[in-house]
Design an enzyme around this catalytic site. Structure first.
Site, PDB file in Angstrom:
ATOM      1  N   TYR A 183       0.869 -10.814 -22.808  1.00 31.41           N
ATOM      2  CA  TYR A 183       0.126 -10.408 -21.597  1.00 31.41           C
ATOM      3  C   TYR A 183      -1.335 -10.133 -21.974  1.00 31.41           C
ATOM      4  O   TYR A 183      -1.708  -8.979 -22.222  1.00 31.41           O
ATOM      5  CB  TYR A 183       0.735  -9.138 -20.996  1.00 31.41           C
ATOM      6  CG  TYR A 183       2.166  -9.287 -20.533  1.00 31.41           C
ATOM      7  CD1 TYR A 183       2.497 -10.154 -19.492  1.00 31.41           C
ATOM      8  CD2 TYR A 183       3.180  -8.546 -21.124  1.00 31.41           C
ATOM      9  CE1 TYR A 183       3.816 -10.283 -19.059  1.00 31.41           C
ATOM     10  CE2 TYR A 183       4.496  -8.655 -20.690  1.00 31.41           C
ATOM     11  CZ  TYR A 183       4.802  -9.531 -19.667  1.00 31.41           C
ATOM     12  OH  TYR A 183       6.097  -9.647 -19.244  1.00 31.41           O
ATOM     13  N   TYR A 208      -1.218 -17.157 -21.652  1.00 37.62           N
ATOM     14  CA  TYR A 208      -0.429 -16.735 -20.487  1.00 37.62           C
ATOM     15  C   TYR A 208      -0.446 -17.802 -19.405  1.00 37.62           C
ATOM     16  O   TYR A 208      -1.470 -18.447 -19.165  1.00 37.62           O
ATOM     17  CB  TYR A 208      -0.997 -15.423 -19.929  1.00 37.62           C
ATOM     18  CG  TYR A 208      -0.229 -14.891 -18.735  1.00 37.62           C
ATOM     19  CD1 TYR A 208       0.970 -14.194 -18.910  1.00 37.62           C
ATOM     20  CD2 TYR A 208      -0.680 -15.109 -17.431  1.00 37.62           C
ATOM     21  CE1 TYR A 208       1.685 -13.708 -17.818  1.00 37.62           C
ATOM     22  CE2 TYR A 208       0.035 -14.627 -16.332  1.00 37.62           C
ATOM     23  CZ  TYR A 208       1.215 -13.939 -16.538  1.00 37.62           C
ATOM     24  OH  TYR A 208       1.921 -13.458 -15.459  1.00 37.62           O
ATOM     25  N   GLN A 250       0.766  -5.109  -7.179  1.00 35.52           N
ATOM     26  CA  GLN A 250       1.878  -4.530  -7.940  1.00 35.52           C
ATOM     27  C   GLN A 250       2.128  -3.106  -7.440  1.00 35.52           C
ATOM     28  O   GLN A 250       1.312  -2.568  -6.681  1.00 35.52           O
ATOM     29  CB  GLN A 250       1.535  -4.499  -9.439  1.00 35.52           C
ATOM     30  CG  GLN A 250       2.084  -5.686 -10.183  1.00 35.52           C
ATOM     31  CD  GLN A 250       1.935  -5.584 -11.672  1.00 35.52           C
ATOM     32  OE1 GLN A 250       1.012  -4.967 -12.182  1.00 35.52           O
ATOM     33  NE2 GLN A 250       2.840  -6.221 -12.389  1.00 35.52           N
ATOM     34  N   GLY A 308       7.026  -5.853  -9.692  1.00 30.80           N
ATOM     35  CA  GLY A 308       6.977  -5.531 -11.122  1.00 30.80           C
ATOM     36  C   GLY A 308       8.338  -5.719 -11.778  1.00 30.80           C
ATOM     37  O   GLY A 308       8.466  -5.636 -12.987  1.00 30.80           O
ATOM     38  N   ASP A 320      10.457  -8.384 -11.831  1.00 38.13           N
ATOM     39  CA  ASP A 320      10.462  -9.813 -11.502  1.00 38.13           C
ATOM     40  C   ASP A 320      11.822 -10.456 -11.241  1.00 38.13           C
ATOM     41  O   ASP A 320      12.024 -11.101 -10.230  1.00 38.13           O
ATOM     42  CB  ASP A 320       9.792 -10.604 -12.631  1.00 38.13           C
ATOM     43  CG  ASP A 320       8.431 -10.039 -13.040  1.00 38.13           C
ATOM     44  OD1 ASP A 320       8.013  -9.001 -12.514  1.00 38.13           O
ATOM     45  OD2 ASP A 320       7.792 -10.655 -13.907  1.00 38.13           O
ATOM     46  N   ARG A 350      13.973 -13.189 -21.123  1.00 35.91           N
ATOM     47  CA  ARG A 350      12.974 -13.463 -20.088  1.00 35.91           C
ATOM     48  C   ARG A 350      13.654 -14.057 -18.846  1.00 35.91           C
ATOM     49  O   ARG A 350      14.811 -14.471 -18.913  1.00 35.91           O
ATOM     50  CB  ARG A 350      11.936 -14.465 -20.633  1.00 35.91           C
ATOM     51  CG  ARG A 350      11.067 -13.953 -21.767  1.00 35.91           C
ATOM     52  CD  ARG A 350      10.046 -12.944 -21.315  1.00 35.91           C
ATOM     53  NE  ARG A 350       9.182 -13.449 -20.265  1.00 35.91           N
ATOM     54  CZ  ARG A 350       8.320 -12.702 -19.573  1.00 35.91           C
ATOM     55  NH1 ARG A 350       8.206 -11.415 -19.823  1.00 35.91           N
ATOM     56  NH2 ARG A 350       7.576 -13.215 -18.623  1.00 35.91           N
ATOM     57  N   TRP A 370      14.459  -7.508 -16.341  1.00 32.03           N
ATOM     58  CA  TRP A 370      14.799  -6.470 -15.353  1.00 32.03           C
ATOM     59  C   TRP A 370      16.243  -6.553 -14.886  1.00 32.03           C
ATOM     60  O   TRP A 370      16.610  -5.955 -13.874  1.00 32.03           O
ATOM     61  CB  TRP A 370      13.834  -6.557 -14.156  1.00 32.03           C
ATOM     62  CG  TRP A 370      12.463  -6.070 -14.531  1.00 32.03           C
ATOM     63  CD1 TRP A 370      11.422  -6.829 -14.967  1.00 32.03           C
ATOM     64  CD2 TRP A 370      11.984  -4.711 -14.537  1.00 32.03           C
ATOM     65  NE1 TRP A 370      10.326  -6.031 -15.240  1.00 32.03           N
ATOM     66  CE2 TRP A 370      10.641  -4.736 -14.984  1.00 32.03           C
ATOM     67  CE3 TRP A 370      12.558  -3.473 -14.214  1.00 32.03           C
ATOM     68  CZ2 TRP A 370       9.858  -3.580 -15.109  1.00 32.03           C
ATOM     69  CZ3 TRP A 370      11.791  -2.322 -14.334  1.00 32.03           C
ATOM     70  CH2 TRP A 370      10.465  -2.383 -14.784  1.00 32.03           C
ATOM     71  N   GLU A 398       8.576  -3.308 -25.268  1.00 32.86           N
ATOM     72  CA  GLU A 398       8.414  -3.506 -23.824  1.00 32.86           C
ATOM     73  C   GLU A 398       9.602  -2.898 -23.071  1.00 32.86           C
ATOM     74  O   GLU A 398       9.437  -2.212 -22.071  1.00 32.86           O
ATOM     75  CB  GLU A 398       8.316  -5.009 -23.536  1.00 32.86           C
ATOM     76  CG  GLU A 398       8.029  -5.332 -22.084  1.00 32.86           C
ATOM     77  CD  GLU A 398       7.843  -6.828 -21.834  1.00 32.86           C
ATOM     78  OE1 GLU A 398       8.105  -7.624 -22.759  1.00 32.86           O
ATOM     79  OE2 GLU A 398       7.440  -7.189 -20.721  1.00 32.86           O
TER      80      GLU A 398
HETATM   81  C1  DGY Z   1       5.025 -11.856 -16.065  1.00 32.33           C
HETATM   82  O1  DGY Z   1       4.274 -12.825 -16.114  1.00 32.33           O
HETATM   83  O2  DGY Z   1       6.086 -11.799 -16.694  1.00 32.33           O
HETATM   84  C2  DGY Z   1       4.650 -10.678 -15.319  1.00 32.33           C
HETATM   85  O3  DGY Z   1       5.707  -9.800 -15.150  1.00 32.33           O
HETATM   86  C3  DGY Z   1       3.986 -10.989 -14.023  1.00 32.33           C
HETATM   87  O4  DGY Z   1       3.303  -9.817 -13.615  1.00 32.33           O
END
Ligand code: DGY
Length: 434
Positions: free
Chosen positions: A44, A96, A116, A176, A178, A211, A364, A407
């Site tokens: 990020y 990114y 967000q 947030g 996702d 992810r 998440w 994270e």
């Molecule tokens: C991502 O790119 O994984 C973020 O959570 C987007 O804000």
């Protein structure tokens, strides 16, 4: 144990804690890109909205001037209509996707076009309340207050124009959270075709098993294409949105933020502003109650396309307590948390571990997030349930001390996963242990 051995153990623990605090501070310093922190290097590489709110509070424990700067840097990305974007692209990076070219927002600094969860007013109030340098705290809170007023007006105008009480989020990235299983059904209605070619970079930095899946990314980017075509205009986005949810976490966080803004309005605002905020607080309190789900023993989000409550338990469902809402439901919420806790070794998993879609390592869909724990613990503490609050705090600190400020954390094994040396996790550690 002899007195000497006990004294030795206690001083050893204090030394370990001191080193961990030093490490957490060092992470913020290393992630500082000149007035703002990246959440973590590479994965990020820009400034994220709600990350920065927590990070500012982390800085506030040892460098107040830098804490305020985190917020003023974020506000450089604020739009004239009051939107505070999810990402501010202060400096270029190829690490990114999707970058500024995909968002197509023509501004300087470039930003994304969505938002967000609005933790910012809570962070500003926290820094204002706790600031040891009173002159600095007063001057910064006074100068930032108008931006917060404009932002909260934006939430209402852009996301609840009919004043029903709950604000809409139009993209899972806005929540947030996702790839929460709470969004599965709503996201399944979003087509997978994209105009923008998908060039994921996240899986080059982090194990793909931790992810979101490829199919989710296709739908995420489809949504970006739709809103870019709508010119990032709030009314056109709302009308065109194939994904529209009243996220329980966003609404609870906003209700808390409104109350923090009201406290600041008492010092920096006008009577009209105070009345306007009070009205929104009352409306949101009433509306939030519509999200109570008896079967889950928890609050839940609502799909605004079908007007049905989404029957998936997520950690966001505890957050109405953070807003001072539902104090009379605190015992039920604590019992729900205890039921979840019996299935994992640490709390609070982001998804009910008894739910079929629970995945302890996938972003998440199960992992523990320190920032969410901080807000949930704050909520329980305010109800007088110190035992639940202490359990959440103790688990979070233990996870970070054992695995480092990752994270997120696997709630079953305690493993630190996702990105390493994470700014907001380090910040929560600092807030909780100093
Ligand atoms: C991502 O790119 O994984 C973020 O959570 C987007 O804000």
């Amino acid at each position: 144990m002899s007195n000497d051995a006990e004294a030795c153990r206690v001083s050893g623990e204090a030394e370990t804690r001191r080193m961990n605090v030093e490490q957490a501070r060092a992470i913020l310093l290393a992630n500082d890109r000149g007035g703002y922190c990246v959440p973590t290097a590479r994965l990020y590489p820009f400034q994220w909205n709600w990350d920065s709110a927590f990070v500012a509070m982390g800085w506030g424990t040892f460098d107040e001037a830098r804490a305020w700067q985190e917020i003023t840097s974020l506000l450089k990305g604020q739009w004239e209509d009051g939107l505070i974007p999810q990402i501010v692209f202060h400096a270029p990076s190829d690490d990114y996707f999707p970058g500024p070219d995909v968002w197509g927002v023509r501004r300087t600094p470039a930003t994304s076009g969505i938002t967000q969860p609005p933790v910012l007013a809570t962070a500003v109030r926290h820094l204002w309340d706790t600031g040891r340098d009173r002159a600095l705290a007063e001057a910064n809170a006074a100068s930032i207050y108008p931006a917060l007023v404009r932002n909260h007006r934006w939430w209402q105008a852009a996301r609840d124009p009919e004043r029903r009480g709950l604000v809409a989020t139009l993209h899972p990235w806005e929540t947030g959270m996702d790839n929460s299983p709470a969004w599965d059904a709503a996201l399944a209605r979003v087509p997978m075709d994209t105009v923008t070619p998908i060039r994921r970079r996240d899986t080059a930095h982090v194990d793909a098993a931790m992810r979101p899946r490829g199919e989710e990314y296709q739908r995420f980017i489809h949504l970006v294409d739709v809103y870019r075509d709508a010119g990032w205009d709030p009314a056109r986005m709302l009308a065109a949105s194939p994904f529209r949810v009243a996220d329980v976490a966003t609404n609870a966080i906003l209700l808390r933020a409104e109350q923090d803004l009201l406290a600041m309005a008492g010092r920096f605002g006008t009577d009209t502003e105070r009345a306007e905020i009070e009205e929104r607080v009352a409306r949101l309190h009433t509306a939030l109650e519509r999200l109570w789900h008896d079967g889950l023993g928890l609050y839940a989000s609502m799909d605004l396309m079908t007007h049905e409550i989404i029957s998936v338990g997520t950690s966001g469902g505890f957050l109405p307590l953070f807003a001072g809402h539902a104090r009379d439901r605190a015992a039920t919420l604590a019992a729900t948390l205890a039921r979840w806790a019996a299935r994992v070794s640490r709390v609070v998993p982001s998804t009910d571990p008894g739910f079929t879609g629970f995945e302890p390592k996938r972003y998440w869909r199960g992992p523990i997030w320190a920032v969410v724990n901080w807000m949930i613990a704050d909520g329980f503490r305010a109800t007088g349930d110190a035992a639940t609050a202490d359990r959440i705090r103790g688990d979070t600190v233990a996870l970070i001390e054992a695995a480092g400020p990752s994270e997120y954390f696997d709630p079953v094994t305690g493993e630190g996963i996702g990105g390493a040396d994470f700014s907001w996790t380090a910040s929560i550690f600092l807030l909780w242990v100093r």
